[in-house]
Design an enzyme around this catalytic site. Sequence first.
Site, PDB file in Angstrom:
ATOM      1  CG  ASP A   1      -1.955  -1.136   1.183  1.00  0.00           C
ATOM      2  OD1 ASP A   1      -1.901  -1.952   0.251  1.00  0.00           O
ATOM      3  OD2 ASP A   1      -2.777  -1.229   2.117  1.00  0.00           O
TER       4      ASP A   1
ATOM      5  CE  LYS B   1      -3.588  -4.303   1.273  1.00  0.00           C
ATOM      6  NZ  LYS B   1      -4.282  -3.472   2.259  1.00  0.00           N
TER       7      LYS B   1
ATOM      8  CB  CYS C   1      -2.118  -2.588   5.418  1.00  0.00           C
ATOM      9  SG  CYS C   1      -3.765  -1.871   5.252  1.00  0.00           S
TER      10      CYS C   1
HETATM   11  N1  TIU Z   1      -2.570   0.371   4.323  1.00  0.00           N
HETATM   12  C1  TIU Z   1      -3.022   0.594   5.550  1.00  0.00           C
HETATM   13  O1  TIU Z   1      -2.319   0.410   6.532  1.00  0.00           O
HETATM   14  N2  TIU Z   1      -4.318   1.138   5.659  1.00  0.00           N
HETATM   15  C2  TIU Z   1      -4.701   1.969   6.693  1.00  0.00           C
HETATM   16  O2  TIU Z   1      -5.856   2.379   6.738  1.00  0.00           O
HETATM   17  N3  TIU Z   1      -3.742   2.317   7.596  1.00  0.00           N
HETATM   18  C3  TIU Z   1      -3.880   3.226   8.619  1.00  0.00           C
HETATM   19  O3  TIU Z   1      -2.949   3.324   9.431  1.00  0.00           O
HETATM   20  N4  TIU Z   1      -4.957   3.974   8.693  1.00  0.00           N
END
Ligand code: TIU
Length: 239
Positions: free
Chosen positions: A32, A137, A170
């Site tokens: 991500d 995802k 994530c």
């Molecule tokens: N990619 C991921 O970690 N999504 C989140 O929403 N992370 C946060 O820390 N908000």
Amino acid sequence: MLNSSKPTLGVISAEPGPIELDWSATALVIIDMQRDFMEPGGFGETLGNDVSQLARAVKPIGAVLKAARDTGMLVIHTREGHLPDLSDAPPAKVERGAPSLRIGDPGPMGRILIRGEAGHDIIPELYPLDSEIVIDKPGKGAFYATELIDVLEKYGIENLLVCGVTTEVCVNTTVREANDRGYRCVVISDGCASYFPEFHEMGLKMIKAQGGIFGWVASSAAVLEAMPSSRSTPCWARP
Ligand code: TIU
């Protein structure tokens, strides 16, 4: 590709202890690294976070990504996001909290956390090559409602080098999912980041505690040192 050749064993200096792995059965998974989390105006900032906290992970990931590309390692990028009609976004997620903008609302980089919008894309520094795999995802974990397990089985992958953002959300969720499915995960400590430095630290500790209850933790330098075409300290880390 490395993974079509004979086993290439290596040892990464990691915590809670060194891990020996077959590089030909190892993939790099970058979680991500999207503008929505890394840049002002995206999903991360709408939740009230200081997105500048995540920038420190970019160079270490870039160094491991370059080495992985040089050695032909399987590289997998993931992106969190939703279909434009929000049909894959549970109301319980969309309605959560009091963000400045909700998932699907128009923002400065397009609709927040929606596939195909500018904010959903991966940052230019780590942009996937056409030959690399990109997994979209809808959740925090990369296994839930995705084709990731099929990709890993197709390429005979047993070990994952995991990095990206955020450490406790994530990255941790994906590592826990992978661990339960039998994959050895090595989390790259400086290749992860959190909006909360203390959560980053504890997120890594949770993985490596109890003899490596979810996996191993190693620095990018240790991973680079152990990779098949081992090179000295990456240029960005030299004094
Ligand atoms: N990619 C991921 O970690 N999504 C989140 O929403 N992370 C946060 O820390 N908000």
